[in-house]
Enzyme design. Structure first.
Site, PDB file in Angstrom:
ATOM      1  N   GLY A  32       0.804  -1.219   0.000  1.00  0.00           N
ATOM      2  CA  GLY A  32       0.000   0.000   0.000  1.00  0.00           C
ATOM      3  C   GLY A  32       0.833   1.263   0.000  1.00  0.00           C
ATOM      4  CG  ASP A  33       5.116   3.182   1.553  1.00  0.00           C
ATOM      5  OD1 ASP A  33       4.776   4.320   1.937  1.00  0.00           O
ATOM      6  OD2 ASP A  33       6.265   2.908   1.164  1.00  0.00           O
TER       7      ASP A  33
END
Length: 144
Positions: A32-33
C-alpha cells in the site's frame, strides 16, 4: 493528458495463490505504501511543473504519517465494513520503529491506511482505490 494515474495501468493487480486474509498487515502496508507513493507522484507530475526537489516536498504533503492521519479522517466515513476491518488490522499491527516526526497514533493510522490500499490493490480493486485516492488527495492538500 489524463490526471488519473490508474488509467491504462498495466500493473499486476492480484497476488495469485495468496489468501489476503492470512497475509500480514505489515506486508499489505508494504504494498500500500508503494501504491500511494505511485499515485501521488503520478498526480503531481501530471498536474504540476515542479522540479524534482520540489516534487519530493509536495509529495510529502500526502505521504507523511501526519498527512495520512489527516487523510484517513476524511476517508473513514467512506469505508465499507470489510475495509474498516482491514484498516483496523493495519492500525493494530506492531512495528519495531516509530516515525521521527509523528506521534504513535499518527504512525499507526498511516500503517492502517497503507494496509487498506495494499489490500485493495492486491484484490484488483483499482476503481475503489481511485475513488478513495480522490478523497485522500483533497484532504492531503490542505495546510497542516
Amino acid at each position: 493528458m489524463s490526471t488519473d494515474p490508474l488509467q491504462g495501468a498495466a500493473l499486476p493487480a492480484t497476488a495469485p495463490g495468496v489468501d489476503l486474509h492470512e497475509m500480514s498487515p505489515l506486508a499489505l502496508a508494504f504494498v500500500g505504501d508503494a501504491v500511494l507513493e505511485l499515485l501521488v507522484r503520478g498526480r503531481l507530475v501530471a498536474t504540476t511543473r515542479l522540479q524534482p526537489g520540489r516534487l519530493h516536498s509536495a509529495a510529502t504533503r500526502y505521504v507523511s504519517a501526519k498527512a495520512q492521519f489527516r487523510e484517513l479522517t476524511a476517508l473513514e466515513p467512506m469505508l465499507t465494513e470489510a475495509e474498516t476491518a482491514v484498516l483496523r488490522r493495519g492500525k493494530n499491527a506492531s512495528k519495531a520503529t516509530v516515525a521521527k516526526h509523528a506521534t504513535a497514533q499518527e504512525y499507526r493510522a498511516s500503517t492502517g491506511l497503507e494496509c487498506l490500499l495494499g489490500w485493495l490493490y492486491l484484490q484488483g480493486e483499482l476503481d475503489r482505490i481511485a475513488e478513495l485516492f480522490e478523497a485522500l488527495w483533497q484532504a492531503g492538500g490542505q495546510a497542516e
